[in-house]
Design an enzyme around this catalytic site. Sequence first.
Site, PDB file in Angstrom:
ATOM      1  N   LYS A  10      36.364  33.758  36.429  1.00 17.30           N
ATOM      2  CA  LYS A  10      37.600  34.620  36.197  1.00 17.30           C
ATOM      3  C   LYS A  10      36.809  36.114  37.546  1.00 17.30           C
ATOM      4  O   LYS A  10      36.205  36.446  37.243  1.00 17.30           O
ATOM      5  CB  LYS A  10      37.578  35.510  35.026  1.00 17.30           C
ATOM      6  CG  LYS A  10      38.732  36.636  35.007  1.00 17.30           C
ATOM      7  CD  LYS A  10      38.614  37.376  33.534  1.00 17.30           C
ATOM      8  CE  LYS A  10      39.905  37.876  33.105  1.00 17.30           C
ATOM      9  NZ  LYS A  10      40.087  39.073  34.165  1.00 17.30           N
ATOM     10  N   ARG A  18      51.609  41.470  40.652  1.00 14.05           N
ATOM     11  CA  ARG A  18      52.268  41.279  39.219  1.00 14.05           C
ATOM     12  C   ARG A  18      53.303  42.079  38.777  1.00 14.05           C
ATOM     13  O   ARG A  18      53.816  42.014  37.985  1.00 14.05           O
ATOM     14  CB  ARG A  18      51.012  41.230  38.074  1.00 14.05           C
ATOM     15  CG  ARG A  18      49.779  41.928  38.371  1.00 14.05           C
ATOM     16  CD  ARG A  18      48.642  41.879  37.364  1.00 14.05           C
ATOM     17  NE  ARG A  18      49.275  42.062  36.060  1.00 14.05           N
ATOM     18  CZ  ARG A  18      48.734  41.952  34.978  1.00 14.05           C
ATOM     19  NH1 ARG A  18      47.557  41.387  34.845  1.00 14.05           N
ATOM     20  NH2 ARG A  18      49.462  42.125  33.652  1.00 14.05           N
ATOM     21  N   GLU A  75      43.801  34.938  42.890  1.00 13.87           N
ATOM     22  CA  GLU A  75      43.551  36.322  42.663  1.00 13.87           C
ATOM     23  C   GLU A  75      42.824  36.540  44.159  1.00 13.87           C
ATOM     24  O   GLU A  75      41.865  35.843  44.708  1.00 13.87           O
ATOM     25  CB  GLU A  75      42.426  36.265  41.392  1.00 13.87           C
ATOM     26  CG  GLU A  75      41.743  37.613  41.050  1.00 13.87           C
ATOM     27  CD  GLU A  75      42.569  38.302  40.091  1.00 13.87           C
ATOM     28  OE1 GLU A  75      43.677  37.554  39.519  1.00 13.87           O
ATOM     29  OE2 GLU A  75      42.199  39.304  39.672  1.00 13.87           O
TER      30      GLU A  75
HETATM   31  P1  AMP Z   1      43.340  40.392  32.283  1.00 11.59           P
HETATM   32  O1  AMP Z   1      44.112  41.145  33.373  1.00 11.59           O
HETATM   33  O2  AMP Z   1      42.164  41.041  31.726  1.00 11.59           O
HETATM   34  O3  AMP Z   1      44.540  40.322  31.220  1.00 11.59           O
HETATM   35  O4  AMP Z   1      42.718  39.011  32.654  1.00 11.59           O
HETATM   36  C1  AMP Z   1      43.704  38.121  33.233  1.00 11.59           C
HETATM   37  C2  AMP Z   1      43.870  38.042  34.869  1.00 11.59           C
HETATM   38  O5  AMP Z   1      42.514  37.595  35.203  1.00 11.59           O
HETATM   39  C3  AMP Z   1      44.837  37.270  35.373  1.00 11.59           C
HETATM   40  O6  AMP Z   1      46.025  37.930  35.536  1.00 11.59           O
HETATM   41  C4  AMP Z   1      44.340  37.077  36.752  1.00 11.59           C
HETATM   42  O7  AMP Z   1      44.821  38.260  37.520  1.00 11.59           O
HETATM   43  C5  AMP Z   1      42.911  37.104  36.583  1.00 11.59           C
HETATM   44  N1  AMP Z   1      42.299  36.109  36.894  1.00 11.59           N
HETATM   45  C6  AMP Z   1      41.016  35.917  37.681  1.00 11.59           C
HETATM   46  N2  AMP Z   1      40.507  34.693  37.575  1.00 11.59           N
HETATM   47  C7  AMP Z   1      41.469  34.007  37.213  1.00 11.59           C
HETATM   48  C8  AMP Z   1      41.527  32.644  37.039  1.00 11.59           C
HETATM   49  N3  AMP Z   1      40.513  31.736  37.521  1.00 11.59           N
HETATM   50  N4  AMP Z   1      42.751  32.065  36.341  1.00 11.59           N
HETATM   51  C9  AMP Z   1      43.626  32.769  35.737  1.00 11.59           C
HETATM   52  N5  AMP Z   1      43.404  34.213  35.957  1.00 11.59           N
HETATM   53  C10 AMP Z   1      42.662  34.658  36.732  1.00 11.59           C
END
Ligand code: AMP
Length: 558
Positions: A256, A276, A306
Amino acid sequence: MVLIMNNEMTYKKLVDVYEALDATTKRLEKTSILAEFLESLDVETLPIVTLLALGRVFPTWSEEELGIGAKLLMKAIATIVGVNIEDVEDEMRDAGDVGLAAEELFRNRRQQTFFSKPLTVNMVYNNLRKIAGISGSRAQSRKMEILKELFSSASPLEAKYIARTVLEELRVGVGDGTIKDAVAEAFNVQKEVVERAHMLTNDIGLVAKVAMREGEAGLGKLTLEPGKPVKPMLAQLSEDIKTSIMDMGWAICETKYDGIRVQIHKKGDEILIFTRRLENIGLAVPDIREYIEQSLPSQDFVVEGEIIVTEEGKPISFQYILQRIRRKYEIERMREEVPLTLYLFDVLYYDKPLIDTPFERRRKILESIVKIKKDKLELSTKVKVTSENIEEAEKLFNMSIEKGHEGIMIKDPYAPYIPGIRGKKMLKYKAEPETLDLVVVGGTYGKGKRAHFIGSYLVAVKDEDDNLKTIAHVATGLDDKTLFELSAKVQKLVIKRVGRQVEAKPKIVLEVAYSEIVKSPEYESGYSLRFPVLKGIREDKSVDDIDTVDRIESMFKS
Ligand code: AMP
């Protein structure tokens, strides 16, 4: 000015609907009022009204904007009404709202027009769109001319809503949810079908038109198209890596990355890069556009990834990226100073829409079409994990943290792409405690030396009807420079001030950390945060992306 056609809808009719909407706080009543109105429209006016009912002239993802500040608007009103700009300013301060101020001034207008053509919905809409198209020399005065032309034919009530539309604060309490329900009610189609069609096109005008003409069958045929962004699929929190993977059966785990999510569309010769919030930032990141051109095929596609900033191979704070995505000037210099890396992790369209294709297959397609460029454009690091090799997921987590990333994603290999939904098919497991995304709805000016700064921010979550509910005051966490920037931003959005307290238009999203969620009658959400700390301004997020009362409730319970 355009001549009014026989059957053109007058703007007055829309204004009457605005007034009726404003007169009730009940969501169901608002929906019915709107539904009845939408049903009465012809197919050309319908999409225009769906936008105007939301107080918009362009879809959210459009790059076009009106670009009219309060000053220009007040000047136009002053000229038409025949008063000084200071009088307009006074009225605005007293009324606390530009619309009410305009209405009042138009009622007491000295220069009554004796002959004026009635405004139509089309005239208002087309003229506002024309304003957005004006640039270059004398742009301001040309915009002013169009505004004056509109106001010169306006009644006091019409002036109220033109003024509010121009400043993008319609205030009749209609959000995306209400308008979608109204379309469903008006054309007798299932809410879920409208919801899906809207998720895939983000074009409420188109959805309304198709619902009117072709009903559910037509809506069912609407799908993702390169050029039109969809709301991203979101992740829920995983409590425990092993349980999450076992629940899915097996999973694809990925690093991530902590940057900003982008959805990249290739349509013909165009490359569009959406955040987004569905804002197109393509111009600010020519490097990413270049990598995409070099690394992906020339046909149409939609991919997601990302973007992060790295320094000597290590990711650096998320905040740096904001210096890049909003930039209009010195883009080339910043490109050198703040280099970006794009990690792609999904594909939504290639030859055809792939949103119903299982994730495992989508990932394979992505791998087959991307040529990797080290440190510039890469694929997210992934491992396949089953109950037999759970330790691989833990290894990936440790490796990701060591490299300075946020944690891992755990993805269901059989899941379709589900736009806009925070579901169980994609989970995140992070090292750092969870933070919340909250919108600023007000604040408090400081005292003494800090009397010119808003020092504390009142922040809110949203309920299921998109009503904002306060949850905390946040005052600490940012360095002085960022606090100063934040204060300046919020000051521009202030709609009301009483003493040191201000109310602000809900535009700015803050990431907030906290030690605990507690029940509290003090805030509208029924909860508050202990020790809230500001982690950053989320310029990539909009009020649509903030956390919900539901989520707070479930986090409180767990
Ligand atoms: P959050 O913003 O904490 O809800 O985490 C989800 C976000 O992590 C997604 O909206 C992406 O922007 C980010 N992200 C980073 N790496 C990845 C990945 N490998 N797959 C999907 N999302 C990712």
